[in-house]
Scaffold this motif. Structure first.
Motif, PDB file in Angstrom:
ATOM      1  N   UNK A 177      -0.552  -9.471   2.155  1.00 13.65           N
ATOM      2  CA  UNK A 177       0.703  -8.711   2.094  1.00 13.65           C
ATOM      3  C   UNK A 177       0.849  -7.987   0.751  1.00 13.65           C
ATOM      4  N   UNK A 178       0.264  -8.545  -0.318  1.00 15.00           N
ATOM      5  CA  UNK A 178       0.258  -7.857  -1.610  1.00 15.00           C
ATOM      6  C   UNK A 178      -0.601  -6.600  -1.530  1.00 15.00           C
ATOM      7  N   UNK A 179      -1.749  -6.703  -0.847  1.00 19.28           N
ATOM      8  CA  UNK A 179      -2.636  -5.558  -0.697  1.00 19.28           C
ATOM      9  C   UNK A 179      -1.928  -4.431   0.045  1.00 19.28           C
ATOM     10  N   UNK A 180      -1.089  -4.782   1.016  1.00 17.61           N
ATOM     11  CA  UNK A 180      -0.324  -3.772   1.735  1.00 17.61           C
ATOM     12  C   UNK A 180       0.605  -3.024   0.788  1.00 17.61           C
ATOM     13  N   UNK A 181       1.244  -3.751  -0.130  1.00 21.60           N
ATOM     14  CA  UNK A 181       2.123  -3.100  -1.114  1.00 21.60           C
ATOM     15  C   UNK A 181       1.306  -2.272  -2.098  1.00 21.60           C
ATOM     16  N   UNK A 182       0.102  -2.736  -2.447  1.00 20.45           N
ATOM     17  CA  UNK A 182      -0.781  -1.955  -3.310  1.00 20.45           C
ATOM     18  C   UNK A 182      -1.084  -0.609  -2.674  1.00 20.45           C
ATOM     19  N   UNK A 183      -1.381  -0.623  -1.380  1.00 20.18           N
ATOM     20  CA  UNK A 183      -1.688   0.616  -0.672  1.00 20.18           C
ATOM     21  C   UNK A 183      -0.502   1.573  -0.696  1.00 20.18           C
ATOM     22  N   UNK A 184       0.681   1.055  -0.411  1.00 23.01           N
ATOM     23  CA  UNK A 184       1.879   1.909  -0.431  1.00 23.01           C
ATOM     24  C   UNK A 184       2.131   2.451  -1.832  1.00 23.01           C
ATOM     25  N   UNK A 185       1.928   1.603  -2.839  1.00 23.16           N
ATOM     26  CA  UNK A 185       2.152   2.043  -4.215  1.00 23.16           C
ATOM     27  C   UNK A 185       1.200   3.140  -4.639  1.00 23.16           C
ATOM     28  N   UNK A 186      -0.075   3.028  -4.238  1.00 23.71           N
ATOM     29  CA  UNK A 186      -1.051   4.055  -4.582  1.00 23.71           C
ATOM     30  C   UNK A 186      -0.692   5.383  -3.932  1.00 23.71           C
TER      31      UNK A 186
END
Length: 353
Positions: free
Chosen positions: A59-68
């Motif tokens: 779920x952190x990786x999902x937020x990383x993707x949105x942030x990028x």
């Protein structure tokens, strides 16, 4: 072990490719959500703590993707009137990320900032189990009169402060790739420096917000919390750093960056740095990543970077009339119809030759 530039290049190109986005609409108007399993499966160069995040905290990786992705959208806003407008067409964007130019410095900084911002916001919104509101009581007292009509009012830390330290650490963990022990190079040092500058543009500019409590509108007690700056503010601040970026070279110890030129102060952690000069971006060039400016809209009366003289690189421009039909003269008729007429709107555009 892969170098930082290769790892982050692979990550950027995957995160920013529309074909790799899986749209999971929670409701009308919800943002697109990246499938973290796809990121971790297809981005083979992930290693160390990045791979650990994929395995234990998808779920952190999902937020990383949105942030990028939010970071690149902010890049496109800040550079909308410049010769290079942060276009993400792979045939050009890949080349930009492979160079140590000022534009690359901004991309790395704003995407690292975007990841910090998005992960922190997800914490405050209760969307992640690993974190929540910042309930630290170690902050200094708020300034007198902040958030209230009275000075000297009693206060306490409360509310839902943004846990920026958590977002900072997760951004650092994912965006900064590991290096071989004892090995440093100018590319790695520059990229790590710009990543950190982006994160600090969020972390070091937290503001205090307060709410008054008391009977009959009085402010006998204030509850205060820490809040992040919005990403537009972060982007504007990093654009200022871009305009004053430092050209550097590697120090003899392999661990430091030295400014190029005489009597120039060393860059601090908030500055953006680069080691190679940028192309002029006037003409298409796949080797340098320049898409050119032919056909770009310019401002024929402006004297800044959006002006036709600068944006069109002295090639000149042509005027084009654009005709658009829009609803106008709308009236509400009881009950319950809105009737509009069609109006023709003509506007003049200046386009680079």
């Amino acid at each position: 072990m892969e170098s930082l530039s290769r790892v982050q290049l692979a990550l950027f190109l995957f995160l920013l490719c529309p074909a790799n986005i899986i749209s999971l609409w929670w409701a009308v108007g919800s943002p697109l959500v990246m499938d973290p399993n796809s990121i971790c499966r297809k981005t083979k160069r992930l290693a160390g703590k990045q791979a650990q995040l994929c395995q234990t905290e998808p779920e952190i990786v999902s937020e990383v993707a949105k942030g990028a992705r939010l970071g690149v959208r902010e890049c496109q806003f800040q550079f909308r009137n410049r010769r290079w407008n942060c276009t993400i067409h792979n045939k050009y964007f890949r080349k930009i990320l492979q160079q140590d130019i000022r534009e690359t410095a901004f991309v790395y900084a704003i995407t690292s900032a975007g990841v910090t911002h998005t992960v922190t916001q997800a914490c405050s919104m209760g969307e992640l189990l690993q974190c929540g509101c910042d309930r630290s009581r170690n902050h200094s007292p708020p300034l007198p009169g902040v958030g209230t009509r009275m000075e000297g009012t009693a206060w306490e830390w409360g509310g839902c402060g943004d846990d920026v330290d958590f977002g900072y650490e997760k951004s650092k963990q994912f965006m900064d790739a590991r290096r071989k022990k004892g090995k440093s190079d100018i590319r790695t040092l520059v990229d790590l420096h710009n990543n950190e500058a982006g994160r600090l543009a969020v972390k070091n500019y937290m503001r205090t917000e307060c709410k008054c409590h008391g009977l009959s509108g009085s402010c006998t007690l204030r509850t205060c919390w820490k809040k992040m700056p919005n990403l537009r503010e972060v982007g504007t601040r990093l654009l200022d750093r871009f305009n004053g970026a430092f050209k550097v070279m590697g120090g003899n110890n392999g661990k430091s960056l030295i400014p190029v030129g005489q009597n120039i102060k060393p860059p601090d952690k908030h500055d953006l740095v680069y080691s190679a000069n940028s192309p002029d971006f006037c003409l298409p060039n796949r080797k340098t990543g320049s898409p050119g400016t032919r056909g770009r809209t310019c401002n024929s009366t402006a004297l800044d970077v959006s002006g036709c003289d600068l944006l069109c690189c002295g090639r000149g421009y042509r005027e084009q009339t654009v005709v658009v039909e829009e609803n106008c003269l709308c009236r509400f008729h009881w009950c319950c119809v809105v009737q509009c007429k069609k109006c023709t709107i003509r506007s003049q555009l200046s386009l680079c030759l």
